[in-house]
Design a protein around this motif. Structure first.
Motif, PDB file in Angstrom:
ATOM      1  N   UNK A 226       0.840  -1.189   0.000  1.00 22.08           N
ATOM      2  CA  UNK A 226       0.000   0.000   0.000  1.00 22.08           C
ATOM      3  C   UNK A 226       0.875   1.238   0.000  1.00 22.08           C
ATOM      4  N   UNK A 227       0.406   2.338  -0.568  1.00 17.61           N
ATOM      5  CA  UNK A 227       1.156   3.589  -0.447  1.00 17.61           C
ATOM      6  C   UNK A 227       1.111   4.097   0.979  1.00 17.61           C
ATOM      7  N   UNK A 228       2.189   4.720   1.406  1.00 17.01           N
ATOM      8  CA  UNK A 228       2.235   5.298   2.747  1.00 17.01           C
ATOM      9  C   UNK A 228       1.797   6.752   2.685  1.00 17.01           C
ATOM     10  N   UNK A 271      -1.676  -9.463   6.342  1.00 14.38           N
ATOM     11  CA  UNK A 271      -3.017 -10.052   6.295  1.00 14.38           C
ATOM     12  C   UNK A 271      -4.089  -8.988   6.516  1.00 14.38           C
ATOM     13  N   UNK A 272      -3.850  -8.075   7.443  1.00 16.36           N
ATOM     14  CA  UNK A 272      -4.819  -7.003   7.685  1.00 16.36           C
ATOM     15  C   UNK A 272      -4.947  -6.093   6.467  1.00 16.36           C
ATOM     16  N   UNK A 273      -3.814  -5.753   5.857  1.00 17.08           N
ATOM     17  CA  UNK A 273      -3.855  -4.914   4.665  1.00 17.08           C
ATOM     18  C   UNK A 273      -4.582  -5.612   3.520  1.00 17.08           C
ATOM     19  N   UNK A 287      -4.494   3.822   2.229  1.00 12.85           N
ATOM     20  CA  UNK A 287      -3.090   4.072   2.509  1.00 12.85           C
ATOM     21  C   UNK A 287      -2.722   3.436   3.840  1.00 12.85           C
ATOM     22  N   UNK A 288      -1.440   3.212   4.007  1.00 13.36           N
ATOM     23  CA  UNK A 288      -0.946   2.751   5.297  1.00 13.36           C
ATOM     24  C   UNK A 288      -0.388   3.933   6.077  1.00 13.36           C
ATOM     25  N   UNK A 314     -15.349  -2.500   7.436  1.00 14.98           N
ATOM     26  CA  UNK A 314     -13.899  -2.608   7.676  1.00 14.98           C
ATOM     27  C   UNK A 314     -13.621  -3.280   9.013  1.00 14.98           C
ATOM     28  N   UNK A 315     -14.386  -2.931  10.030  1.00  7.55           N
ATOM     29  CA  UNK A 315     -14.186  -3.542  11.346  1.00  7.55           C
ATOM     30  C   UNK A 315     -14.510  -5.025  11.324  1.00  7.55           C
ATOM     31  N   UNK A 316     -15.584  -5.406  10.629  1.00  7.78           N
ATOM     32  CA  UNK A 316     -15.943  -6.826  10.541  1.00  7.78           C
ATOM     33  C   UNK A 316     -14.868  -7.621   9.828  1.00  7.78           C
ATOM     34  N   UNK A 317     -14.287  -7.034   8.797  1.00  7.06           N
ATOM     35  CA  UNK A 317     -13.243  -7.740   8.051  1.00  7.06           C
ATOM     36  C   UNK A 317     -12.014  -8.015   8.917  1.00  7.06           C
TER      37      UNK A 317
END
Length: 393
Positions: A226-228, A271-273, A287-288, A314-317
């Motif tokens: 991911x882009x920072x 994994x989270x990303x 973005x990260x 997003x929270x469920x994922x």
């Protein structure tokens, strides 16, 4: 058997040979994935060969063999699908399931010998269909969580059931089987192999990505692909159009690194990303942020309720457990199971506000959300304070 039936079965066995060759190509780089793929192909081809009667036995002996093959294939199919769906979290659970499946298979073999050969064959066919139906339950559960393997198995299992039914019909009534039954069975077998091969490729590609990112530090962009976010990044729209921001902060990443080391930390971050990338919210840029956070930026956020719904998704994922590799060299043997503890902060500001300030405010909101039961928060302009968001809208 008609010539057109031979043509369809030739296509099936050609596809099986191609899939088997593809599995062995990855034997060195992903041995377990290659072995699972080869097992699935060999199982399907062997099942078809036996039920077509292309073996050097006939009569009651053939029916007895077909019954045993059906029971054995059902047991192996169940273990294979559970493995592909990631049902096994720990090695002790794998051993327990194998023992249970082995005991049930032994019982089924014993029961089949109590019947005459033809009835034993019918018993084996019904058992194989029942196992495919039972495995569909696990596939549905996986698909509802948004996992690609679940959808692929939902495609593969009906094909497997169709093949079992058609081949069973031919085994029981070879003289009364029309060419269309052979065509359906062969095409279903090809579709099943394609689904299995796709699932295997997804697993192989995932392992390749994991191996690549686990070798890097947590501040290296390829870990998340991911882009920072860089401080001072301006909002292109200089008008008063609002900008929406969702920041997801993970509170237990540092603790994970202290317990299991940097390899597990990098794997968890990746994994989270990956889960957040798969969200694909319309109009969002992902973005990260440094250390333990990610940010979705919506330059045209639209309805605030939609933004809140995205934050819940997003929270469920991120709430599902992650099976982590703790070794750089062998991420397939994952024994550590980690459950992310995330907080989500939502903020909407005017377009002329510097984006780094908006993100900083949303990040602070997300860290405040760690203390709320819902793990979600937003800035309530009416009250002038950070408030908790409900899990359901």
């Amino acid at each position: 058997m008609a010539a057109i039936a031979f043509a369809f079965w030739g296509s099936f066995f050609g596809t099986a040979a191609l899939a088997l060759a593809g599995a062995f190509v990855f034997m060195r780089s992903a041995r377990r994935v290659a072995l699972l793929g080869a097992l699935a192909v060999i199982l399907s081809a062997s099942y078809s060969l036996v039920f077509l009667g292309w073996v050097p036995i006939t009569g009651a002996s053939l029916q007895r063999l077909q019954s045993m093959v059906a029971i054995g294939a059902a047991a192996v199919l169940q273990l294979l699908l559970l493995t592909l769906l990631g049902t096994f979290r720990r090695r002790d659970s794998v051993r327990r399931v194998r023992v249970v499946v082995g005991a049930l298979s032994a019982a089924a073999f014993t029961v089949s010998w109590l019947f005459p050969p033809e009835e034993a064959l019918e018993f084996g066919i019904l058992l194989a269909i029942a196992v495919a139906c039972a495995a569909s339950v696990a596939a549905v559960s996986s698909a509802r969580r948004g996992e690609r393997a679940g959808w692929l198995m939902l495609g593969a299992l009906p094909c497997a059931a169709a093949g079992v039914i058609c081949l069973g019909w031919y085994a029981l009534h070879p003289d009364r089987t029309p060419p269309q039954v052979h065509a359906i069975s062969a095409v279903a077998g090809i579709a099943y192999l394609v689904c299995i091969a796709t699932a295997m490729w997804s697993r192989y590609a995932y392992l390749i990505e994991v191996r690549k990112v686990m070798a890097h530090g947590p501040n290296y962009d390829p870990v998340t692909w991911l882009p920072s976010f860089q401080a001072g990044t301006p909002v292109p729209d200089t008008g008063t159009r609002p900008v929406g921001v969702i920041v997801v902060s993970i509170s237990n990443l540092k603790m994970l690194e202290e317990l299991h080391g940097p390899a597990a930390y990098n794997h968890a971050l990746f994994a989270c990303a990956l889960r957040l990338r798969k969200a694909s919210f319309p109009g969002a840029e992902l973005w990260r942020l440094r250390e333990d956070a990610f940010v979705f930026v919506f330059r045209r956020p639209g309805d605030p309720e939609q933004l809140l719904d995205y934050s819940r998704q997003a929270l469920r994922r991120l709430s599902r457990p992650v099976q982590l590799g703790t070794s750089h060299s062998d991420p397939e043997n994952s024994e550590a199971v980690w459950e992310p503890s995330a907080g989500v902060g939502v903020l909407v500001e005017a377009g002329n506000t510097p984006l780094d300030l908006v993100i900083a405010g949303a990040r602070a909101t997300s860290r405040t959300a760690w203390s709320y039961p819902s793990r979600m928060a937003w800035f309530d302009e009416a009250g002038g304070e950070i408030s908790e968001l409900p899990v359901t809208g």
